[in-house]
Design an enzyme around this catalytic site. Structure first.
Site, PDB file in Angstrom:
ATOM      1  N   HIS A 192       0.829  -1.212   0.000  1.00  0.00           N
ATOM      2  CA  HIS A 192       0.000   0.000   0.000  1.00  0.00           C
ATOM      3  C   HIS A 192       0.857   1.253   0.000  1.00  0.00           C
ATOM      4  CE1 HIS A 192       0.374  -0.774   4.464  1.00  0.00           C
ATOM      5  NE2 HIS A 192       0.459   0.543   4.531  1.00  0.00           N
ATOM      6  N   GLU A 241      -8.362   4.484   9.555  1.00  0.00           N
ATOM      7  CA  GLU A 241      -7.866   4.269   8.200  1.00  0.00           C
ATOM      8  C   GLU A 241      -8.901   3.607   7.313  1.00  0.00           C
ATOM      9  OE1 GLU A 241      -4.892   0.803   8.871  1.00  0.00           O
ATOM     10  OE2 GLU A 241      -6.487   0.236   7.521  1.00  0.00           O
ATOM     11  N   GLN A 243      -3.906   3.412   1.362  1.00  0.00           N
ATOM     12  CA  GLN A 243      -4.287   3.447   2.782  1.00  0.00           C
ATOM     13  C   GLN A 243      -4.451   4.909   3.177  1.00  0.00           C
ATOM     14  OE1 GLN A 243      -1.241   2.402   5.833  1.00  0.00           O
ATOM     15  NE2 GLN A 243      -2.769   0.946   6.561  1.00  0.00           N
ATOM     16  N   GLU A 301       7.416   0.787   5.140  1.00  0.00           N
ATOM     17  CA  GLU A 301       6.775  -0.225   5.981  1.00  0.00           C
ATOM     18  C   GLU A 301       6.923  -1.575   5.306  1.00  0.00           C
ATOM     19  OE1 GLU A 301       2.635   0.804   6.677  1.00  0.00           O
ATOM     20  OE2 GLU A 301       2.120  -1.255   7.199  1.00  0.00           O
TER      21      GLU A 301
HETATM   22  C1  V0V Z   1       9.117  11.916   9.854  1.00  0.00           C
HETATM   23  N1  V0V Z   1      10.063  12.159   8.922  1.00  0.00           N
HETATM   24  C2  V0V Z   1       9.642  11.664   7.763  1.00  0.00           C
HETATM   25  C3  V0V Z   1       8.376  11.086   8.025  1.00  0.00           C
HETATM   26  N2  V0V Z   1       8.082  11.265   9.334  1.00  0.00           N
HETATM   27  N3  V0V Z   1      10.215  11.628   6.559  1.00  0.00           N
HETATM   28  C4  V0V Z   1       9.523  11.038   5.563  1.00  0.00           C
HETATM   29  N4  V0V Z   1       8.287  10.490   5.728  1.00  0.00           N
HETATM   30  C5  V0V Z   1       7.696  10.484   6.935  1.00  0.00           C
HETATM   31  N5  V0V Z   1       6.497   9.959   7.088  1.00  0.00           N
HETATM   32  C6  V0V Z   1      11.313  12.892   9.135  1.00  0.00           C
HETATM   33  C7  V0V Z   1      11.051  14.260   9.713  1.00  0.00           C
HETATM   34  O1  V0V Z   1      10.799  15.204   8.691  1.00  0.00           O
HETATM   35  C8  V0V Z   1      12.325  14.548  10.454  1.00  0.00           C
HETATM   36  O2  V0V Z   1      13.301  14.991   9.572  1.00  0.00           O
HETATM   37  C9  V0V Z   1      12.746  13.176  10.969  1.00  0.00           C
HETATM   38  O3  V0V Z   1      12.096  12.215  10.102  1.00  0.00           O
HETATM   39  C10 V0V Z   1      12.283  12.941  12.399  1.00  0.00           C
HETATM   40  O4  V0V Z   1      10.889  13.167  12.411  1.00  0.00           O
HETATM   41  P1  V0V Z   1      10.065  13.782  13.606  1.00  0.00           P
HETATM   42  O5  V0V Z   1       9.040  14.677  13.027  1.00  0.00           O
HETATM   43  O6  V0V Z   1      10.964  14.325  14.680  1.00  0.00           O
HETATM   44  O7  V0V Z   1       9.295  12.520  14.139  1.00  0.00           O
HETATM   45  P2  V0V Z   1       9.757  11.323  15.032  1.00  0.00           P
HETATM   46  O8  V0V Z   1      11.219  11.075  14.961  1.00  0.00           O
HETATM   47  O9  V0V Z   1       9.125  11.486  16.363  1.00  0.00           O
HETATM   48  O10 V0V Z   1       8.992  10.139  14.255  1.00  0.00           O
HETATM   49  C11 V0V Z   1       9.314   9.747  12.968  1.00  0.00           C
HETATM   50  C12 V0V Z   1       9.113   8.250  12.864  1.00  0.00           C
HETATM   51  C13 V0V Z   1       7.648   7.979  13.290  1.00  0.00           C
HETATM   52  C14 V0V Z   1       9.362   7.818  11.418  1.00  0.00           C
HETATM   53  C15 V0V Z   1      10.086   7.522  13.805  1.00  0.00           C
HETATM   54  O11 V0V Z   1       6.754   8.675  12.419  1.00  0.00           O
HETATM   55  C16 V0V Z   1       7.265   6.542  13.310  1.00  0.00           C
HETATM   56  O12 V0V Z   1       7.539   5.804  14.254  1.00  0.00           O
HETATM   57  N6  V0V Z   1       6.581   6.062  12.255  1.00  0.00           N
HETATM   58  C17 V0V Z   1       6.126   4.653  12.178  1.00  0.00           C
HETATM   59  C18 V0V Z   1       4.685   4.487  12.610  1.00  0.00           C
HETATM   60  C19 V0V Z   1       3.705   5.246  11.747  1.00  0.00           C
HETATM   61  O13 V0V Z   1       4.053   6.126  10.978  1.00  0.00           O
HETATM   62  N7  V0V Z   1       2.413   4.901  11.931  1.00  0.00           N
HETATM   63  C20 V0V Z   1       1.302   5.519  11.155  1.00  0.00           C
HETATM   64  C21 V0V Z   1       0.853   4.629  10.058  1.00  0.00           C
HETATM   65  P3  V0V Z   1      14.122  16.350   9.814  1.00  0.00           P
HETATM   66  O14 V0V Z   1      13.090  17.412   9.907  1.00  0.00           O
HETATM   67  O15 V0V Z   1      14.860  16.094  11.110  1.00  0.00           O
HETATM   68  O16 V0V Z   1      15.014  16.463   8.627  1.00  0.00           O
HETATM   69  S1  V0V Z   1       0.087   3.162  10.685  1.00  0.00           S
HETATM   70  C22 V0V Z   1       0.001   2.061   9.357  1.00  0.00           C
HETATM   71  O17 V0V Z   1       0.644   2.347   8.279  1.00  0.00           O
HETATM   72  C23 V0V Z   1      -0.733   0.893   9.529  1.00  0.00           C
HETATM   73  C24 V0V Z   1      -1.512   0.618  10.771  1.00  0.00           C
HETATM   74  C25 V0V Z   1      -0.766  -0.154   8.475  1.00  0.00           C
HETATM   75  O18 V0V Z   1      -0.196   0.009   7.415  1.00  0.00           O
HETATM   76  O19 V0V Z   1      -1.443  -1.210   8.691  1.00  0.00           O
HETATM   77 CO    CO Z   2       0.692   1.550   6.390  1.00  0.00          CO
END
Ligand code: V0V
Ligand code: CO
Length: 146
Positions: free
Chosen positions: A7, A43, A60, A134
């Protein structure tokens, strides 16, 4: 082995309005919807096509359920748009371990629960040329009793 695009995750402020845009503009219908409290999202999965590995590819659409969720934080910074891409695999544990060995940060020790009973993990966007990535193993398809 990663065998499909499972997705593309798209962050939005209003899930119902965004679902309606995809329906009215392209004719895509909601295949499944759920709330994932752990991830802080509501979602909708829009199925686009089946894939040759027995899975499927979806859009998604993601709306945050709370202000401290990762998607809420991302929306506040970037506005609506593509949030992540997900690759499908039959073996999320094995693929995540192999990718970790290559020096890419895997965000979870163990895969967590994803959409439709799948098992998911994420790779850090800073290790993936700016793309939050992912990995997904779908829930086994229930076979009918004989
Ligand atoms: C953050 N950054 C990204 C980003 N999110 N870059 C590209 N795409 C993204 N989505 C960058 C951000 O601009 C910062 O860069 C740096 O990473 C640190 O971000 P932050 O804003 O300080 O945020 P953090 O570090 O607290 O969290 C970022 C992470 C977090 C990736 C660790 O979003 C995470 O754990 N994601 C995984 C879970 C998730 O996203 N769940 C929602 C979908 P600069 O500014 O320092 O350069 S759930 C889902 O998909 C499901 C249930 C499914 O598929 O079934
Ligand atoms: Co997802």
């Amino acid at each position: 082995m990663l065998t499909r695009i499972d997705h593309i995750g798209i962050a939005c402020f209003d899930l119902d309005k965004t679902v309606e845009f995809y329906r009215a503009t392209y004719g895509f219908e909601v295949f499944h919807s759920e709330v994932n409290e752990e991830q802080g999202v509501r979602e909708a999965m829009l199925k686009i096509n089946d894939t040759s590995d027995g899975g499927a590819s979806y859009l998604q659409l993601l709306e945050p359920t709370r202000e401290d969720s990762t998607v809420a934080k991302w929306l506040a910074k970037n506005g609506e748009g593509v949030h992540h891409i997900a690759f499908g695999t039959a073996d999320v544990d094995g693929d995540a371990a192999a990718i970790k060995d290559k020096g890419v940060r895997v965000l979870y020790e163990e895969p967590r629960r994803g959409s439709m009973g799948s098992r998911i993990t994420f790779l850090h966007p800073k290790d993936c040329h700016g793309v939050l990535t992912e990995l997904v193993t779908s829930a086994p398809v229930e076979s009918p009793e004989h």
